[in-house]
Design an enzyme around this catalytic site. Sequence first.
Site, PDB file in Angstrom:
ATOM      1  N   ARG A 126     -36.311 -44.310 -67.003  1.00 33.98           N
ATOM      2  CA  ARG A 126     -35.921 -45.643 -66.402  1.00 33.98           C
ATOM      3  C   ARG A 126     -35.696 -45.321 -64.762  1.00 33.98           C
ATOM      4  O   ARG A 126     -34.262 -44.825 -65.279  1.00 33.98           O
ATOM      5  CB  ARG A 126     -36.166 -47.038 -67.270  1.00 33.98           C
ATOM      6  CG  ARG A 126     -37.437 -48.146 -67.665  1.00 33.98           C
ATOM      7  CD  ARG A 126     -37.972 -48.548 -66.719  1.00 33.98           C
ATOM      8  NE  ARG A 126     -38.955 -48.776 -67.674  1.00 33.98           N
ATOM      9  CZ  ARG A 126     -40.308 -48.788 -67.945  1.00 33.98           C
ATOM     10  NH1 ARG A 126     -40.874 -46.891 -67.693  1.00 33.98           N
ATOM     11  NH2 ARG A 126     -41.087 -48.948 -68.963  1.00 33.98           N
ATOM     12  N   GLU A 136     -37.964 -49.445 -56.842  1.00 33.57           N
ATOM     13  CA  GLU A 136     -39.712 -48.472 -57.606  1.00 33.57           C
ATOM     14  C   GLU A 136     -40.334 -49.739 -56.897  1.00 33.57           C
ATOM     15  O   GLU A 136     -41.405 -49.687 -56.458  1.00 33.57           O
ATOM     16  CB  GLU A 136     -40.353 -47.829 -58.786  1.00 33.57           C
ATOM     17  CG  GLU A 136     -40.128 -48.136 -59.423  1.00 33.57           C
ATOM     18  CD  GLU A 136     -40.703 -47.601 -60.494  1.00 33.57           C
ATOM     19  OE1 GLU A 136     -40.230 -46.805 -60.958  1.00 33.57           O
ATOM     20  OE2 GLU A 136     -41.545 -47.681 -61.952  1.00 33.57           O
ATOM     21  N   HIS A 191     -44.053 -42.418 -60.745  1.00 37.03           N
ATOM     22  CA  HIS A 191     -44.004 -43.228 -62.030  1.00 37.03           C
ATOM     23  C   HIS A 191     -45.676 -42.916 -62.081  1.00 37.03           C
ATOM     24  O   HIS A 191     -46.651 -43.847 -62.895  1.00 37.03           O
ATOM     25  CB  HIS A 191     -44.278 -44.492 -61.974  1.00 37.03           C
ATOM     26  CG  HIS A 191     -43.421 -45.213 -62.863  1.00 37.03           C
ATOM     27  ND1 HIS A 191     -42.795 -46.063 -63.277  1.00 37.03           N
ATOM     28  CD2 HIS A 191     -44.148 -44.933 -64.543  1.00 37.03           C
ATOM     29  CE1 HIS A 191     -42.386 -46.323 -64.538  1.00 37.03           C
ATOM     30  NE2 HIS A 191     -43.359 -45.660 -65.205  1.00 37.03           N
TER      31      HIS A 191
HETATM   32  P1  NAD Z   1     -38.683 -43.939 -78.126  1.00 32.49           P
HETATM   33  O1  NAD Z   1     -37.832 -45.906 -78.792  1.00 32.49           O
HETATM   34  O2  NAD Z   1     -39.401 -43.754 -79.098  1.00 32.49           O
HETATM   35  O3  NAD Z   1     -37.042 -43.348 -77.834  1.00 32.49           O
HETATM   36  C1  NAD Z   1     -36.064 -44.026 -77.247  1.00 32.49           C
HETATM   37  C2  NAD Z   1     -34.676 -43.078 -77.849  1.00 32.49           C
HETATM   38  O4  NAD Z   1     -33.767 -43.921 -77.030  1.00 32.49           O
HETATM   39  C3  NAD Z   1     -34.828 -43.620 -79.533  1.00 32.49           C
HETATM   40  O5  NAD Z   1     -34.547 -42.812 -80.127  1.00 32.49           O
HETATM   41  C4  NAD Z   1     -32.622 -44.434 -79.231  1.00 32.49           C
HETATM   42  O6  NAD Z   1     -32.531 -45.128 -80.493  1.00 32.49           O
HETATM   43  C5  NAD Z   1     -32.606 -44.240 -77.901  1.00 32.49           C
HETATM   44  N1  NAD Z   1     -31.272 -44.796 -77.249  1.00 32.49           N
HETATM   45  C6  NAD Z   1     -31.231 -46.085 -77.674  1.00 32.49           C
HETATM   46  N2  NAD Z   1     -29.730 -46.481 -76.694  1.00 32.49           N
HETATM   47  C7  NAD Z   1     -29.727 -45.051 -76.417  1.00 32.49           C
HETATM   48  C8  NAD Z   1     -28.591 -44.848 -75.947  1.00 32.49           C
HETATM   49  N3  NAD Z   1     -27.574 -46.125 -75.437  1.00 32.49           N
HETATM   50  N4  NAD Z   1     -27.853 -43.468 -75.038  1.00 32.49           N
HETATM   51  C9  NAD Z   1     -29.177 -42.008 -76.224  1.00 32.49           C
HETATM   52  N5  NAD Z   1     -30.490 -42.987 -76.317  1.00 32.49           N
HETATM   53  C10 NAD Z   1     -30.662 -43.505 -76.673  1.00 32.49           C
HETATM   54  O7  NAD Z   1     -39.114 -44.342 -76.589  1.00 32.49           O
HETATM   55  P2  NAD Z   1     -40.260 -43.294 -75.804  1.00 32.49           P
HETATM   56  O8  NAD Z   1     -41.571 -43.650 -75.610  1.00 32.49           O
HETATM   57  O9  NAD Z   1     -40.337 -42.048 -76.546  1.00 32.49           O
HETATM   58  O10 NAD Z   1     -40.015 -43.616 -74.700  1.00 32.49           O
HETATM   59  C11 NAD Z   1     -38.544 -43.774 -73.695  1.00 32.49           C
HETATM   60  C12 NAD Z   1     -38.824 -44.366 -72.688  1.00 32.49           C
HETATM   61  O11 NAD Z   1     -39.465 -43.487 -71.363  1.00 32.49           O
HETATM   62  C13 NAD Z   1     -38.883 -45.556 -72.160  1.00 32.49           C
HETATM   63  O12 NAD Z   1     -38.142 -46.558 -72.533  1.00 32.49           O
HETATM   64  C14 NAD Z   1     -39.398 -45.877 -70.869  1.00 32.49           C
HETATM   65  O13 NAD Z   1     -38.614 -46.285 -70.283  1.00 32.49           O
HETATM   66  C15 NAD Z   1     -39.787 -44.254 -70.319  1.00 32.49           C
HETATM   67  N6  NAD Z   1     -40.865 -44.004 -70.229  1.00 32.49           N
HETATM   68  C16 NAD Z   1     -41.773 -43.468 -69.179  1.00 32.49           C
HETATM   69  C17 NAD Z   1     -42.653 -43.337 -68.784  1.00 32.49           C
HETATM   70  C18 NAD Z   1     -43.284 -42.848 -67.622  1.00 32.49           C
HETATM   71  O14 NAD Z   1     -44.682 -43.005 -66.662  1.00 32.49           O
HETATM   72  N7  NAD Z   1     -42.619 -42.588 -66.840  1.00 32.49           N
HETATM   73  C19 NAD Z   1     -43.926 -43.653 -69.569  1.00 32.49           C
HETATM   74  C20 NAD Z   1     -43.135 -43.995 -71.535  1.00 32.49           C
HETATM   75  C21 NAD Z   1     -42.377 -44.804 -71.226  1.00 32.49           C
END
Ligand code: NAD
Length: 335
Positions: free
Chosen positions: A234, A263, A295
């Site tokens: 994000r 964005e 994105h």
């Molecule tokens: P997820 O919930 O499986 O994993 C997120 C991880 O981040 C968890 O393990 C959580 O414990 C950890 N976390 C929480 N707080 C934290 C901190 N302070 N420091 C470090 N780690 C921390 O989510 P995911 O499916 O792996 O997705 C991750 C992110 O990717 C989403 O939140 C979303 O913003 C982003 N995303 C981007 C796209 C894209 O097209 N660019 C698509 C999907 C998701």
Amino acid sequence: MRVAMFSTKTYDKTFFEAKNEKFGHEITYLEARLTKDTTSLAENNQAACVFVNDILDADVLRNLSEKKVSLIALRCAGFNNVDIKTADELGIKVVRVPAYSPHAVAEHTVGLMLALNRKIHRAYARVREANFSLEGLLGFDMRGKTVGIIGTGKIGQSVAEILQGFGCKLLAHDPYPNEALKEMGVEYVKLPELFSSSDIISLHCPLMPETYHIIDDAAIRMMKKGVMLINTSRGALVDTPDVIEGLKDGKIGYLGLDVYEEEGDLFFEDLSEKVIQDDVFSRLLTFPNVIVTGHQAFFTVDAMKSIAETTLSNISTVEEGKPCVNEVTVDFIKS
Ligand code: NAD
């Protein structure tokens, strides 16, 4: 259910129409982004289906509630654009697609790393002009390099698995370490150690108050000179003006972004005939060692099919009055 789908593109319609043959919801496809100026478009619908840059703050949610919209169906994983507390208070259910293809995002992330390292974006343009010089295209072996992964949920894990195949040394930071990664030999460390030891840093944590601008001037100062920074999570995880300073003084050697804090005014639209008004974003585009994609990390056939299936299934589950495992509530966030 009658569903107003905001921020619809032709590709959304293609995948949702195909899947909806099975679910039979009445979907109105709207090009407009959901903001306080467009809530009236949700009139006569029970659900609003939204994407990452739709705005669902308290005012918008109140407007939707007055129009008897009782369900927000996010067709994405992140829910940082929804005021969940207000939705709870108004009795509006919020559902999301927690996992559609972590591999899609992870593979794009590694694609950015490789393109930046081997300067494929520059080589592509050069060769098309019959310039076959290798000057300025020197890369490094990924094997043996240290990659720091911040957030090791589904996407972070997939990135780690790919990079282990490359022979990288993997460090990670996450308040909830991932047992599968520990077994793979990934070492969990505190953030300062990750910053100071990594050749490449990749962000995969959600955007929350604790992670807002997790990459700022103080963090950059701890990093190795010439570090590669990748953000496909994000935009607001990164303080962009601080990163620009890091690029200018050479501390950041490579930057790969699929997301950008502002964005919402740019991405998903063809602005090629317009003058971009965002000077910070425009400055980013001037660096030879920066690649920005709009994105698109999630954007694969497999992910789109999965997004449509889960979104429509979430809507059906709520319509049938059953508990939905993909519901986001205040209690869910606290847990
Ligand atoms: P997820 O919930 O499986 O994993 C997120 C991880 O981040 C968890 O393990 C959580 O414990 C950890 N976390 C929480 N707080 C934290 C901190 N302070 N420091 C470090 N780690 C921390 O989510 P995911 O499916 O792996 O997705 C991750 C992110 O990717 C989403 O939140 C979303 O913003 C982003 N995303 C981007 C796209 C894209 O097209 N660019 C698509 C999907 C998701």
